[in-house]
Design a protein around this motif. Sequence first.
Motif, PDB file in Angstrom:
ATOM      1  N   ASP A 151       6.897   2.698  11.716  1.00  0.00           N
ATOM      2  CA  ASP A 151       7.934   2.442  12.713  1.00  0.00           C
ATOM      3  C   ASP A 151       8.532   1.046  12.611  1.00  0.00           C
ATOM      4  OD1 ASP A 151       7.461   4.995  13.739  1.00  0.00           O
ATOM      5  OD2 ASP A 151       5.941   4.250  15.147  1.00  0.00           O
ATOM      6  N   LEU A 152       8.003   0.215  11.719  1.00  0.00           N
ATOM      7  CA  LEU A 152       8.537  -1.138  11.553  1.00  0.00           C
ATOM      8  C   LEU A 152       9.853  -1.091  10.786  1.00  0.00           C
ATOM      9  CD1 LEU A 152       5.252  -3.020  10.577  1.00  0.00           C
ATOM     10  CD2 LEU A 152       6.396  -3.007  12.807  1.00  0.00           C
ATOM     11  N   PRO A 153      10.731  -2.065  11.009  1.00  0.00           N
ATOM     12  CA  PRO A 153      12.000  -2.110  10.269  1.00  0.00           C
ATOM     13  C   PRO A 153      11.744  -2.204   8.764  1.00  0.00           C
ATOM     14  CG  PRO A 153      11.986  -3.731  12.056  1.00  0.00           C
ATOM     15  CD  PRO A 153      10.601  -3.161  11.968  1.00  0.00           C
ATOM     16  N   PRO A 154      12.574  -1.534   7.950  1.00  0.00           N
ATOM     17  CA  PRO A 154      12.377  -1.542   6.488  1.00  0.00           C
ATOM     18  C   PRO A 154      12.290  -2.940   5.886  1.00  0.00           C
ATOM     19  CG  PRO A 154      14.052   0.060   7.102  1.00  0.00           C
ATOM     20  CD  PRO A 154      13.704  -0.697   8.351  1.00  0.00           C
ATOM     21  N   ALA A 155      13.056  -3.890   6.382  1.00  0.00           N
ATOM     22  CA  ALA A 155      13.029  -5.254   5.838  1.00  0.00           C
ATOM     23  C   ALA A 155      11.659  -5.899   6.054  1.00  0.00           C
ATOM     24  CB  ALA A 155      14.111  -6.099   6.492  1.00  0.00           C
ATOM     25  N   GLU A 156      11.000  -5.543   7.144  1.00  0.00           N
ATOM     26  CA  GLU A 156       9.688  -6.111   7.433  1.00  0.00           C
ATOM     27  C   GLU A 156       8.617  -5.552   6.495  1.00  0.00           C
ATOM     28  OE1 GLU A 156       6.979  -7.092  11.371  1.00  0.00           O
ATOM     29  OE2 GLU A 156       8.803  -5.916  11.578  1.00  0.00           O
ATOM     30  N   HIS A 157       8.795  -4.306   6.054  1.00  0.00           N
ATOM     31  CA  HIS A 157       7.845  -3.675   5.131  1.00  0.00           C
ATOM     32  C   HIS A 157       7.695  -4.480   3.837  1.00  0.00           C
ATOM     33  CE1 HIS A 157       6.677   0.226   6.806  1.00  0.00           C
ATOM     34  NE2 HIS A 157       7.836   0.196   7.428  1.00  0.00           N
ATOM     35  N   GLU A 158       8.801  -5.041   3.351  1.00  0.00           N
ATOM     36  CA  GLU A 158       8.797  -5.731   2.065  1.00  0.00           C
ATOM     37  C   GLU A 158       8.004  -7.032   2.097  1.00  0.00           C
ATOM     38  OE1 GLU A 158      12.872  -6.152   0.860  1.00  0.00           O
ATOM     39  OE2 GLU A 158      13.284  -4.025   1.246  1.00  0.00           O
ATOM     40  N   THR A 159       7.983  -7.713   3.239  1.00  0.00           N
ATOM     41  CA  THR A 159       7.347  -9.023   3.309  1.00  0.00           C
ATOM     42  C   THR A 159       6.019  -9.016   4.054  1.00  0.00           C
ATOM     43  OG1 THR A 159       8.570  -9.537   5.326  1.00  0.00           O
ATOM     44  CG2 THR A 159       9.575 -10.198   3.224  1.00  0.00           C
ATOM     45  N   LEU A 160       5.699  -7.928   4.720  1.00  0.00           N
ATOM     46  CA  LEU A 160       4.516  -7.863   5.564  1.00  0.00           C
ATOM     47  C   LEU A 160       3.240  -7.669   4.742  1.00  0.00           C
ATOM     48  CD1 LEU A 160       3.638  -7.743   8.572  1.00  0.00           C
ATOM     49  CD2 LEU A 160       3.791  -5.267   8.379  1.00  0.00           C
ATOM     50  N   HIS A 161       2.244  -8.501   4.997  1.00  0.00           N
ATOM     51  CA  HIS A 161       0.939  -8.322   4.361  1.00  0.00           C
ATOM     52  C   HIS A 161       0.156  -7.316   5.201  1.00  0.00           C
ATOM     53  CE1 HIS A 161      -2.810  -9.049   2.315  1.00  0.00           C
ATOM     54  NE2 HIS A 161      -3.391  -9.210   3.491  1.00  0.00           N
ATOM     55  N   VAL A 162      -0.307  -6.248   4.562  1.00  0.00           N
ATOM     56  CA  VAL A 162      -1.062  -5.209   5.267  1.00  0.00           C
ATOM     57  C   VAL A 162      -2.503  -5.199   4.763  1.00  0.00           C
ATOM     58  CG1 VAL A 162      -1.236  -2.755   5.796  1.00  0.00           C
ATOM     59  CG2 VAL A 162       1.030  -3.809   5.562  1.00  0.00           C
ATOM     60  N   GLU A 163      -3.396  -5.561   5.651  1.00  0.00           N
ATOM     61  CA  GLU A 163      -4.832  -5.480   5.386  1.00  0.00           C
ATOM     62  C   GLU A 163      -5.254  -4.094   5.885  1.00  0.00           C
ATOM     63  OE1 GLU A 163      -8.754  -8.157   6.609  1.00  0.00           O
ATOM     64  OE2 GLU A 163      -6.741  -8.883   7.063  1.00  0.00           O
ATOM     65  N   LYS A 164      -6.034  -3.374   5.099  1.00  0.00           N
ATOM     66  CA  LYS A 164      -6.315  -1.977   5.430  1.00  0.00           C
ATOM     67  C   LYS A 164      -7.750  -1.745   5.888  1.00  0.00           C
ATOM     68  CE  LYS A 164      -2.954  -0.284   2.137  1.00  0.00           C
ATOM     69  NZ  LYS A 164      -2.752   0.448   0.894  1.00  0.00           N
ATOM     70  N   VAL A 165      -7.857  -0.832   6.844  1.00  0.00           N
ATOM     71  CA  VAL A 165      -9.137  -0.264   7.252  1.00  0.00           C
ATOM     72  C   VAL A 165      -9.078   1.180   6.752  1.00  0.00           C
ATOM     73  CG1 VAL A 165     -10.541   0.522   9.191  1.00  0.00           C
ATOM     74  CG2 VAL A 165      -9.392  -1.701   9.301  1.00  0.00           C
ATOM     75  N   VAL A 166      -9.852   1.473   5.711  1.00  0.00           N
ATOM     76  CA  VAL A 166      -9.833   2.808   5.107  1.00  0.00           C
ATOM     77  C   VAL A 166     -10.860   3.678   5.828  1.00  0.00           C
ATOM     78  CG1 VAL A 166     -10.101   4.134   2.982  1.00  0.00           C
ATOM     79  CG2 VAL A 166      -9.114   1.826   2.909  1.00  0.00           C
ATOM     80  N   LEU A 167     -10.374   4.794   6.399  1.00  0.00           N
ATOM     81  CA  LEU A 167     -11.238   5.683   7.169  1.00  0.00           C
ATOM     82  C   LEU A 167     -11.127   7.116   6.672  1.00  0.00           C
ATOM     83  CD1 LEU A 167     -10.416   4.540  10.829  1.00  0.00           C
ATOM     84  CD2 LEU A 167     -12.428   3.947   9.476  1.00  0.00           C
ATOM     85  N   PRO A 168     -12.245   7.837   6.664  1.00  0.00           N
ATOM     86  CA  PRO A 168     -12.155   9.276   6.417  1.00  0.00           C
ATOM     87  C   PRO A 168     -11.546   9.949   7.643  1.00  0.00           C
ATOM     88  CG  PRO A 168     -14.410   8.665   6.906  1.00  0.00           C
ATOM     89  CD  PRO A 168     -13.616   7.386   6.843  1.00  0.00           C
ATOM     90  N   SER A 169     -10.955  11.086   7.458  1.00  0.00           N
ATOM     91  CA  SER A 169     -10.288  11.805   8.547  1.00  0.00           C
ATOM     92  C   SER A 169     -11.212  12.033   9.742  1.00  0.00           C
ATOM     93  CB  SER A 169      -9.752  13.136   8.025  1.00  0.00           C
ATOM     94  OG  SER A 169      -9.037  13.810   9.020  1.00  0.00           O
ATOM     95  N   ALA A 170     -12.478  12.306   9.488  1.00  0.00           N
ATOM     96  CA  ALA A 170     -13.422  12.578  10.580  1.00  0.00           C
ATOM     97  C   ALA A 170     -13.583  11.385  11.518  1.00  0.00           C
ATOM     98  CB  ALA A 170     -14.784  12.983  10.010  1.00  0.00           C
ATOM     99  N   ASP A 171     -13.386  10.154  11.021  1.00  0.00           N
ATOM    100  CA  ASP A 171     -13.548   8.966  11.857  1.00  0.00           C
ATOM    101  C   ASP A 171     -12.321   8.666  12.716  1.00  0.00           C
ATOM    102  OD1 ASP A 171     -16.063   8.684  10.817  1.00  0.00           O
ATOM    103  OD2 ASP A 171     -15.630   6.869   9.669  1.00  0.00           O
ATOM    104  N   LEU A 172     -11.231   9.368  12.508  1.00  0.00           N
ATOM    105  CA  LEU A 172     -10.016   9.118  13.287  1.00  0.00           C
ATOM    106  C   LEU A 172     -10.180   9.511  14.753  1.00  0.00           C
ATOM    107  CD1 LEU A 172      -7.311  10.351  10.749  1.00  0.00           C
ATOM    108  CD2 LEU A 172      -8.102   8.009  11.153  1.00  0.00           C
ATOM    109  N   VAL A 173     -11.118  10.380  15.038  1.00  0.00           N
ATOM    110  CA  VAL A 173     -11.324  10.851  16.411  1.00  0.00           C
ATOM    111  C   VAL A 173     -12.335  10.006  17.178  1.00  0.00           C
ATOM    112  CG1 VAL A 173     -10.686  13.215  15.799  1.00  0.00           C
ATOM    113  CG2 VAL A 173     -13.081  12.545  15.751  1.00  0.00           C
ATOM    114  N   LYS A 174     -12.989   9.074  16.497  1.00  0.00           N
ATOM    115  CA  LYS A 174     -14.007   8.236  17.149  1.00  0.00           C
ATOM    116  C   LYS A 174     -13.337   7.109  17.935  1.00  0.00           C
ATOM    117  CE  LYS A 174     -17.573   8.958  13.653  1.00  0.00           C
ATOM    118  NZ  LYS A 174     -18.395   8.267  12.640  1.00  0.00           N
ATOM    119  N   ARG A 175     -13.662   6.992  19.212  1.00  0.00           N
ATOM    120  CA  ARG A 175     -13.077   5.961  20.071  1.00  0.00           C
ATOM    121  C   ARG A 175     -13.794   4.622  19.921  1.00  0.00           C
ATOM    122  NH1 ARG A 175      -8.828   7.439  22.650  1.00  0.00           N
ATOM    123  NH2 ARG A 175      -9.110   8.318  24.686  1.00  0.00           N
TER     124      ARG A 175
END
Length: 161
Positions: free
Chosen positions: A12-36
């Motif tokens: 949902d971020l503006p396309p111009a922001e995508h090019e310069t934004l540093h994205v640090e990732k939290v890699v999760l399996p699908s099953a962990d998406l439901v954990k609060r």
Amino acid sequence: MIVEHVIGNVADLPPAEHETLHVEKVVLPSADLVKRIQRVTTDHGRTLGLRLNSPHGRDGDLKDGDILLRDESGVVAVSVEATDVLVIAPRSITEMGVTAHALGNRHLQAQFFDASSEYGAQVMVVQFDHTVADYLDAQQVPYQRQDRVMPVPFRHAEHTH
């Protein structure tokens, strides 16, 4: 650090922001998406605690690209691991009904996508199970086994009589 709310989504971020934004990732399996509540580690080694409330009227499940943290260095966002799935493409409504009924009797969660989806056809998607593949082969129902990032996590089916 404890994260209690999803800030937004990278998509949902503006396309111009995508090019310069540093994205640090939290890699999760699908099953962990439901954990609060869970402890996660980013691809840069930063540890975060998640104690999520239902954000902004959403269902509360994490989604690919959800932003957990934003600071001067960029964002920390969820990256969902691909799930091993069967993409089932019945040739008729009758074949779809019979297949869905048979898989429903096994209490398998299914997701359905129409022709305008990324699959390009009306399909039913279930988590891979060799007995389901055997059933589809025996019934000659067309399917493909794929690794896909699913838009909604599969949940364990609750069952009562």
